[in-house]
Design a protein around this motif. Structure first.
Motif, short mmCIF file in Angstrom:
data_model
loop_
_atom_site.label_atom_id
_atom_site.label_comp_id
_atom_site.label_asym_id
_atom_site.label_seq_id
_atom_site.Cartn_x
_atom_site.Cartn_y
_atom_site.Cartn_z
N THR A 1 -16.39 -2.36 -4.02
CA THR A 1 -16.23 -2.48 -2.57
C THR A 1 -15.05 -3.35 -2.17
O THR A 1 -14.56 -3.25 -1.04
N ARG A 2 -14.60 -4.20 -3.06
CA ARG A 2 -13.50 -5.11 -2.70
C ARG A 2 -12.90 -5.70 -3.97
O ARG A 2 -13.61 -5.99 -4.94
N ILE A 3 -11.58 -5.88 -3.96
CA ILE A 3 -10.89 -6.50 -5.09
C ILE A 3 -9.87 -7.50 -4.57
O ILE A 3 -9.09 -7.18 -3.66
N ASN A 4 -9.87 -8.69 -5.13
CA ASN A 4 -8.91 -9.72 -4.74
C ASN A 4 -8.16 -10.24 -5.96
O ASN A 4 -8.77 -10.56 -7.00
N THR A 5 -6.86 -10.32 -5.82
CA THR A 5 -6.02 -10.98 -6.83
C THR A 5 -5.26 -12.10 -6.13
O THR A 5 -5.31 -12.24 -4.90
N ILE A 6 -4.51 -12.87 -6.89
CA ILE A 6 -3.71 -13.93 -6.31
C ILE A 6 -2.66 -13.34 -5.36
O ILE A 6 -2.21 -13.98 -4.40
N VAL A 7 -2.31 -12.07 -5.57
CA VAL A 7 -1.32 -11.41 -4.71
C VAL A 7 -1.94 -11.00 -3.38
O VAL A 7 -1.36 -11.19 -2.32
N SER A 8 -3.14 -10.45 -3.44
CA SER A 8 -3.73 -9.84 -2.24
C SER A 8 -4.68 -10.74 -1.46
O SER A 8 -5.05 -10.42 -0.33
N THR A 9 -5.12 -11.82 -2.06
CA THR A 9 -6.07 -12.68 -1.35
C THR A 9 -5.45 -13.24 -0.08
O THR A 9 -4.24 -13.45 0.01
N LYS A 10 -6.29 -13.45 0.92
CA LYS A 10 -5.80 -13.83 2.25
C LYS A 10 -5.74 -15.35 2.44
O LYS A 10 -6.54 -16.10 1.89
N VAL A 11 -4.76 -15.76 3.24
CA VAL A 11 -4.64 -17.16 3.66
C VAL A 11 -4.51 -17.19 5.19
O VAL A 11 -4.08 -16.22 5.81
N LEU A 12 -4.90 -18.33 5.77
CA LEU A 12 -4.85 -18.49 7.23
C LEU A 12 -3.54 -19.12 7.67
O LEU A 12 -3.02 -20.04 7.02
N LYS A 13 -3.04 -18.66 8.79
CA LYS A 13 -1.85 -19.25 9.41
C LYS A 13 -2.05 -19.26 10.92
O LYS A 13 -2.90 -18.54 11.45
N VAL A 14 -1.25 -20.08 11.59
CA VAL A 14 -1.35 -20.19 13.05
C VAL A 14 -0.17 -19.50 13.70
O VAL A 14 0.99 -19.67 13.28
#
Length: 856
Positions: free
Chosen positions: A123-136
């Motif tokens: 259902t979901r895959i995360n790598t260091i490339v695709s993982t999300k980070v927050l910004k303003v």
């Protein structure tokens, strides 16, 4: 009671003659019934899931079902990889990791017509490339990929990304190790979240987590397959289908087709953890069981031929065991019974008892034939001597197995009933089928003139083992008569030592400890535990019982307090924790110029609510994985190092206490809150611990029941007491040795105990029954003991050699639980023989009056 036993002896003596009168009717009936019953074998339901062991009201199981209904499956795969260039931030490593992710998400494009793949379970895959980070962006939170398409082209760009990665508090150990030599790909699945067919009427379409929900969703670099669950419906109404073993195997098979492509394996070495790869490894171990059991059977067959020098003496015992197994599994299949891996132990018990019963008949038969008695008279005499002991052995063994029925765990009850039935069938076939089989092909070598047979050839070069056994047995009683107290003291010393060792034994099941040092599973777990976020996962499910409770700063502070306690108090077990608190603190920090001092929970409820609102707008998918839509339910994920059930069970109990203390101030405000330690690991540890201690208690109960039955059957407290003592030593030997050598007793090793008791009781009953019959003739104790050791001693020696060496073959397994079962089990079986041949005669000599006509 004596008259009843004497009448039974006479009855068994007449059985062969009575059967001959209707032999064809009986044989035809056996064949017809066997065919009908065998048809029921495919109807057996095999269930290897942990959930099925627990009742629906078990608190851990209830919490796990609620967790799955709210947040999806906990059956994830953590694919740790090690790049050959030693840096997961190199351009090649990053591109290949993301390429693996894209291939897994876009597998549908490469499927042929009508072809399917278990990758649909992802259902979901995360790598260091695709993982999300927050910004303003203008006071608004946005979520974007950490690297995305901006792969570093040089050393400077790579170091900038590396520093940014370490600034993200949840990235280290999840996506890269501290030395950046190992990386991690987080693969989430929907395994375990498929609702039962009959429940679909009460489940909304969004809650039906099926492959069809994703047919129209295409994974790409910017899209992921996400599970959407309608959290407004009652989670208590959802019942999930048990996870089939094949689901794990099929998923890993399709996953390996991609990750093991040459372009990836040339650069990456993999260390996968999680239930799917673990089940794949166990399947490989189970595949080893076939050849191992076949070798075990071959050794038994060779020993049967070597001891009896007759192929019929090999064929008929195997037939009895096979028929007993077919009838047992077939009947329970017709009954629609759910069967687990404990069926293996049932088959082992049937093998042990079936072989023992037939060997006693065959050994007695050949003994009388060697005395010059005709076939029919020898067969009648063999059943006169061994029929009653076989019956008593069957009764006591069945009683011991039925003692397991008091447990509340259904699968253990089924194991007890099936084992009792199998032992009963082995007795029935030994008494009512074996005589007819022996009439058809008698186990007596026919000497032919001028013809050399294989048997004659072996007889020339291999000594007559039967004669060697008889020569040794003749020396036992004279030896014991000289110093009976010495032998008793020696064996009692062993018993006391075993009891002492038993008090030190620790029940502890550890996944790693089931494999030999150097195995791929051990290396994988060692790497992931040492360099990444640990190999085990625990979930603390939080249900506050009130909407918007998770927007209360006091609730989040309580969760934070639990996380701090867990991470500080249990550093030897806990790697890291993650919860809604981490999300709130990270979002609040980003909203406040990314200042480290603002990595906190805002105390103002309005500010907290606004922070959560902004985060939900930025990344609703991550929010839904962490807290319900009405903010009443959430969870804490705890990443753990691998350990044993002994440590985990204690840890779970302590954590539950810590939870109570942390949430105690909120009791009045949230009276309906329920917080439970759950997850697959918690369920497994509870099951392992429960099975282990249930087996220990059942073992004691079985010994007590067997003791009372023996006293009742023999009509003498003394005989019952004498019969119990030699059985206690082999029964406690495994526990004692494990305790003395500081080896953990796991649930797999523990289940060998019923087999050992069954064999030990069998030998003792045959010995005492024969002795009783002999001593009643003229009251001569010495003569009765010599006759018993000569006749019964041969049979129990044969039984011990066949079963002892047969079980010892398990010592060569790669499964350390089987190694312990084989080593300590075979040792206990041989110990039971020496107890019956030396200790039992010594006890009889010092407790019997030498010149009485009846001493028992």
């Amino acid at each position: 009671m004596k008259n009843i036993l004497n009448n039974l002896n006479i009855y068994f003596q007449t059985v062969p003659n009575q059967l001959r009168k209707v032999r064809w009717i009986i044989l035809s009936l056996f064949i017809i019934l066997t065919v009908i019953i065998a048809i029921g074998i495919p109807k057996s339901k095999f269930d290897m899931t942990m959930d099925s062991w627990f009742s629906d009201d078990n608190s851990v199981k209830v919490a796990l079902n609620e967790f799955r209904s709210e947040f999806g499956s906990d059956e994830d795969i953590f694919l740790v990889y090690k790049p050959k260039d030693g840096d997961i931030f190199s351009e090649k490593s990053l591109r290949l990791a993301e390429s693996i992710r894209n291939e897994l998400l876009n597998f549908r494009f490469k499927l042929k017509k009508n072809e399917t793949s278990q990758l649909k379970r992802i259902t979901r895959i995360n790598t260091i490339v695709s993982t999300k980070v927050l910004k303003v962006n203008k006071d608004t939170l946005i979520s974007e990929k950490f690297i995305g398409n901006n792969f570093p082209k040089d050393y400077i760009a790579r170091e900038i990304i590396r520093k940014k990665g370490f600034k993200q508090k949840d990235f280290p150990l999840s996506y890269f190790s501290k030395d950046c030599k190992y990386g991690g790909i987080l693969i989430e699945t929907d395994i375990g979240t498929t609702p039962l067919e009959e429940e679909k009427g009460n489940v909304s379409k969004k809650q039906e987590v099926k492959s069809s929900d994703f047919e129209d969703e295409l994974g790409s670099e910017d899209e992921e397959i996400e599970m959407d669950i309608d959290q407004s419906s009652s989670a208590e109404k959802i019942k999930f289908k048990p996870v089939a073993f094949e689901e794990y195997l099929d998923l890993m098979k399709d996953l390996n087709k991609i990750i093991l492509k040459p372009e990836y394996t040339e650069h990456f070495e993999y260390f996968p953890v999680g239930n799917p790869p673990l089940m794949e490894f166990f399947m490989k171990m189970m595949e080893e069981m076939g050849p191992l059991y076949m070798t075990m059977l071959i050794i038994m067959v060779m020993l049967l031929w070597f001891l009896f020098r007759s192929f019929s003496a090999v064929l008929w015992p195997i037939c009895i065991v096979v028929l007993s197994t077919v009838w047992t599994v077939g009947i329970f299949g017709w009954l629609g019974t759910t069967i687990t891996t404990m069926l293996v132990l049932t088959i082992m018990l049937i093998l042990a008892v079936g072989i023992a019963d037939t060997i006693h008949i065959l050994s007695g038969y050949l003994y009388f034939r060697n005395e010059g008695i005709s076939h029919r008279e020898a067969l009648n005499s063999a059943y006169l001597k061994a029929g009653l002991p076989c019956l008593l052995t069957t009764i006591t063994t069945m009683a011991g197995m039925l003692a397991l029925s008091y447990t509340p765990i259904l699968h253990i009850k089924v194991f007890g009933f099936m084992s009792a039935a199998g032992v009963g069938f082995a007795f029935i076939f030994t008494i009512y089928l074996l005589p007819l089989l022996m009439d058809m092909w008698t186990p007596v070598l026919r000497k032919k003139k001028n013809k050399k047979s294989i048997a004659i050839y072996f007889k020339k070069y291999i000594p007559d083992f039967v004669q060697i056994i008889q020569n040794l047995l003749e020396k036992i009683i004279p030896m014991v008569r000289k110093a009976p107290y010495l032998y008793i003291t020696f064996f009692l010393g062993i018993f006391i030592l075993c009891v002492y060792g038993g008090t030190k034994v620790k029940v502890d099941s550890n996944i790693i400890e089931t494999t030999k040092p150097g195995s791929s599973l051990r290396r994988t777990y060692e790497v992931v535990d040492k360099h990444m976020m640990g190999t085990q996962n625990l979930e603390i499910f939080i249900d506050m019982g009130k909407e918007n409770a998770l927007q209360d700063p006091k609730v989040l502070h309580a969760i934070e307090d639990i996380q701090n306690k867990i991470e500080s108090k249990y550093k030897h077990l806990v790697v890291k924790t993650n919860s809604l608190v981490n999300i709130v603190k990270d979002a609040y920090k980003v909203l406040n110029e990314d200042r480290d001092d603002m990595y906190i929970i805002p105390d103002d409820p309005k500010v907290l609510s606004q922070t959560l609102f902004l985060f939900n707008n930025a990344n609703s998918k991550d929010r839904k994985k962490m807290v319900s839509d009405d903010y009443s339910k959430s969870h804490i994920s705890v990443q753990l190092y691998n350990s044993g059930s002994y440590e985990y069970t204690s840890f779970f109990k302590d954590v539950q206490k810590d939870i109570g203390l942390s949430f105690k101030p909120l009791k009045n405000k949230y009276p309906e809150k329920v917080i439970t330690v759950t997850g697959g690991l918690a369920l497994m540890m509870e099951l392992t611990d429960y099975i282990s201690w249930t087996q220990v208690k059942s073992l004691g109960l079985a010994i007590a029941i067997i003791s009372l039955l023996l006293i009742f059957l023999f009509g003498s407290f003394k005989v019952g007491f004498l019969s119990v003592i030699p059985n206690l030593i082999p029964a406690t030997m495994t526990f004692g040795l494990l305790g003395l050598f500081d080896i953990a007793l796991d649930s797999d090793t523990l289940i060998i105990a019923p087999v050992i008791i069954g064999i030990a009781v069998d030998d003792t009953i045959h010995f005492l029954t024969h002795y009783r019959a002999e001593v009643l003739k003229d009251g001569n104790i010495i003569k009765a003991l010599e006759s018993t050791v000569k006749e019964v001693g041969q049979a129990i020696t044969f039984t011990t050699l066949i079963l002892g060496f047969g079980f010892f073959i398990m010592s060569f397994s790669t499964n350390m639980s089987l190694v312990k079962m084989g080593t300590f089990g075979s040792l206990a079986i041989f110990t039971a023989l020496f107890c019956d041949l030396f200790m039992l005669p010594a006890l009889i000599l010092i407790t019997s009056k030498p010149k009485q006509s009846s001493t028992t």
